[in-house]
Design a protein around this motif. Sequence first.
Motif, short mmCIF file in Angstrom:
data_model
loop_
_atom_site.label_atom_id
_atom_site.label_comp_id
_atom_site.label_asym_id
_atom_site.label_seq_id
_atom_site.Cartn_x
_atom_site.Cartn_y
_atom_site.Cartn_z
N UNK A 39 11.90 1.26 12.59
CA UNK A 39 10.69 0.47 12.41
C UNK A 39 9.47 1.38 12.31
N UNK A 40 8.57 1.03 11.39
CA UNK A 40 7.36 1.81 11.16
C UNK A 40 6.13 0.92 11.36
N UNK A 41 4.98 1.47 11.06
CA UNK A 41 3.73 0.73 11.21
C UNK A 41 3.68 -0.46 10.26
N UNK A 80 0.82 -1.21 0.00
CA UNK A 80 0.00 0.00 0.00
C UNK A 80 0.85 1.26 0.00
N UNK A 81 1.98 1.23 0.70
CA UNK A 81 2.86 2.40 0.73
C UNK A 81 3.77 2.43 -0.48
N UNK A 82 4.40 1.30 -0.79
CA UNK A 82 5.41 1.28 -1.85
C UNK A 82 4.81 1.30 -3.24
N UNK A 102 3.69 11.77 5.40
CA UNK A 102 2.88 11.65 4.18
C UNK A 102 2.85 10.23 3.63
N UNK A 103 3.55 9.31 4.32
CA UNK A 103 3.65 7.89 3.90
C UNK A 103 4.01 7.77 2.42
#
Length: 253
Positions: free
Chosen positions: A47-49, A8-10, A140-141
Amino acid sequence: MFAVFGEKIANPPQELSLPFKGSGNLKTREEVAALIGSGRSDLTMYKFCHGDFMALSHQDEHATCPRSSVVIDDIFCMFNGYLHNTCDLRRTYGLSRQATEAMVVVEAYKVLRDRAPYPVDQVIKELDGKFSFILYDSKDTKLFLARDRDGSAELHWGVAADGCLVCSDDPKLVRKSCGDRYTPFPPGCLFKSEEGLISFDHPLNKVRGIVREDDEGYSSAVIFQVDLFTRRLSIPCRGSDANWASVTVIEGD
């Protein structure tokens, strides 16, 4: 340097997710993290969500291509290599003489995001040197990758078992994580998760993934290259969000 981000992010290119013949040994995000941490006592990990992370180690670092990282205003950047014009860029962005290449990249990104009325490829063209970098804006992911036009600094990417994007300057690590679903990041290109691949020198042309097949018809590799016969037309935008808006693509002969 290493980075793993969910789909979803990448938003990785579709060509990296094809069912390659050697895709049976793909690893999950957790297995990739364990692989990266194995035997690296100096590893620094962010580390992120949802299990996403970035990591930096100086193990096997080349003297001519040093690695560095910085975190500024919730923007995480890992830089591999060096810039010839760091002094000029410090003056351009009003930075101190102690500012590293990673700091310069973060400042350039912030200008593009918040104030710049010109395309991102024009700013990346100003980076003169041997470099690759991975930048993540956690507010802003948004994910941002780039590699110098000569491909002097290593950068490879691929898609793991759970669809996450794996990026690193270590091709062996990406191959172990993604099987045959990996390839070198194309030289002279940048990748923004919301817009995809863009060429520095041919920003109006699409960058396409060319899939190679073996004698049995299986996909065996993918190489990204500029398609000089397919144009993409940028629409001028205003405002911080508009500066990072998607482009309209016009395909032709």
